[in-house]
Design a protein around this motif. Structure first.
Motif, mmCIF file in Angstrom:
data_model
loop_
_atom_site.group_PDB
_atom_site.id
_atom_site.type_symbol
_atom_site.label_atom_id
_atom_site.label_comp_id
_atom_site.label_asym_id
_atom_site.label_seq_id
_atom_site.Cartn_x
_atom_site.Cartn_y
_atom_site.Cartn_z
ATOM 1 N N ALA A 17 0.837 -1.199 0.000
ATOM 2 C CA ALA A 17 0.000 0.000 0.000
ATOM 3 C C ALA A 17 0.875 1.253 0.000
ATOM 4 N N GLN A 18 1.953 1.219 0.768
ATOM 5 C CA GLN A 18 2.875 2.350 0.827
ATOM 6 C C GLN A 18 3.529 2.564 -0.536
ATOM 7 N N HIS A 19 3.876 1.473 -1.236
ATOM 8 C CA HIS A 19 4.481 1.569 -2.561
ATOM 9 C C HIS A 19 3.534 2.277 -3.523
ATOM 10 N N ALA A 20 2.262 1.864 -3.546
ATOM 11 C CA ALA A 20 1.280 2.489 -4.431
ATOM 12 C C ALA A 20 1.111 3.963 -4.072
ATOM 13 N N PHE A 21 1.094 4.268 -2.786
ATOM 14 C CA PHE A 21 0.960 5.649 -2.349
ATOM 15 C C PHE A 21 2.188 6.446 -2.758
ATOM 16 N N LEU A 44 5.199 0.716 -13.297
ATOM 17 C CA LEU A 44 5.676 -0.637 -13.548
ATOM 18 C C LEU A 44 5.265 -1.587 -12.434
ATOM 19 N N PRO A 45 5.068 -2.874 -12.760
ATOM 20 C CA PRO A 45 4.766 -3.869 -11.722
ATOM 21 C C PRO A 45 5.901 -3.922 -10.705
ATOM 22 N N ASP A 46 5.528 -4.098 -9.452
ATOM 23 C CA ASP A 46 6.489 -4.108 -8.353
ATOM 24 C C ASP A 46 7.419 -5.310 -8.460
ATOM 25 N N ARG A 47 8.697 -5.055 -8.259
ATOM 26 C CA ARG A 47 9.723 -6.097 -8.223
ATOM 27 C C ARG A 47 10.642 -5.802 -7.043
ATOM 28 N N ASP A 53 17.306 -5.761 -11.431
ATOM 29 C CA ASP A 53 18.514 -5.686 -12.254
ATOM 30 C C ASP A 53 18.404 -6.512 -13.530
ATOM 31 N N GLY A 54 17.567 -7.525 -13.540
ATOM 32 C CA GLY A 54 17.394 -8.381 -14.706
ATOM 33 C C GLY A 54 16.333 -7.888 -15.675
ATOM 34 N N TYR A 55 15.795 -6.686 -15.456
ATOM 35 C CA TYR A 55 14.735 -6.156 -16.308
ATOM 36 C C TYR A 55 15.160 -4.815 -16.919
ATOM 37 N N ARG A 56 14.587 -4.518 -18.086
ATOM 38 C CA ARG A 56 14.727 -3.224 -18.732
ATOM 39 C C ARG A 56 13.355 -2.858 -19.292
ATOM 40 N N TYR A 127 14.936 -0.625 -15.082
ATOM 41 C CA TYR A 127 13.645 -0.907 -14.455
ATOM 42 C C TYR A 127 13.671 -0.367 -13.029
ATOM 43 N N ASN A 128 12.676 0.426 -12.671
ATOM 44 C CA ASN A 128 12.525 0.924 -11.306
ATOM 45 C C ASN A 128 11.036 1.015 -10.998
ATOM 46 N N SER A 129 10.543 0.087 -10.204
ATOM 47 C CA SER A 129 9.101 0.035 -9.929
ATOM 48 C C SER A 129 8.672 0.992 -8.816
ATOM 49 N N ARG A 130 9.603 1.684 -8.193
ATOM 50 C CA ARG A 130 9.233 2.589 -7.106
ATOM 51 C C ARG A 130 8.858 3.984 -7.580
ATOM 52 N N ILE A 131 9.297 4.346 -8.777
ATOM 53 C CA ILE A 131 9.049 5.696 -9.297
ATOM 54 C C ILE A 131 8.352 5.570 -10.649
ATOM 55 N N PRO A 132 7.302 6.342 -10.897
ATOM 56 C CA PRO A 132 6.629 6.244 -12.194
ATOM 57 C C PRO A 132 7.522 6.749 -13.324
ATOM 58 N N LEU A 133 7.367 6.159 -14.497
ATOM 59 C CA LEU A 133 8.037 6.668 -15.699
ATOM 60 C C LEU A 133 7.134 7.743 -16.298
#
Length: 160
Positions: A17-21, A44-47, A53-56, A127-133
């Motif tokens: 929930a904190q991640h989405a917020f 991006l989906p949370d990882r 590191d294995g995603y782009r 890839y960084n799922s914590r910050i929107p692109l």
């Protein structure tokens, strides 16, 4: 032990929930689109950190156009990475999309027109799922993306 698992599960739900917020909170830092531009946002989906590191992410900017269905068409342009002052984030901007370029294959007179997405510039980013692109493009542009995953094992290079 059971109590620990319940607490841990509750913590995971709270972190999700904190991640989405956090993503929506971070989005407030990015400016609105300028006149003639549109702001696109990709969450991006949370990882997990080590897993990312294995995603782009491949970002492709283009537009839907009516084509002859025979020739290969592409658009000019450039995706520029820009720093968001004071935040340490990066956003992406395409100032101009076009002109269109095409192969010159002869088209039969009865060939129907085909509407399709015509690729313009593209870029591959970490890839960084914590910050929107966040991507800003001209009003007639569109943004599409793909997520690439590397195999877990590395191939060994041979000396030579």
């Amino acid at each position: 032990m059971k109590q620990f698992l319940c607490i841990a599960t509750g913590c995971l739900a709270a972190l999700a929930a904190q991640h989405a917020f956090a993503q929506s909170d971070y989005l407030k830092a990015f400016p609105a689109a300028e006149d003639g531009m549109v702001r696109y946002v990709i969450n991006l989906p949370d990882r997990q950190r080590g897993e990312e590191d294995g995603y782009r992410v491949e970002i492709v900017v283009g537009k839907t156009m009516l084509t002859d269905g025979v020739n290969q068409i592409g658009l000019g342009g450039k995706i520029e990475a820009k720093p968001l002052e004071g935040w340490g984030f990066t956003f992406y901007k395409v100032e101009k999309l076009g002109p269109a370029r095409s192969t010159l294959i002869g088209v039969p007179p009865d060939q129907p027109k085909v509407e399709k997405f015509v690729h313009g510039p593209s870029t591959m980013i970490r890839y960084n799922s914590r910050i929107p692109l966040v991507i800003y493009v001209p009003k007639d542009g569109e943004v599409r993306y793909r997520i690439w995953k590397a195999p877990e094992d590395f191939e060994a290079a041979k000396e030579g």
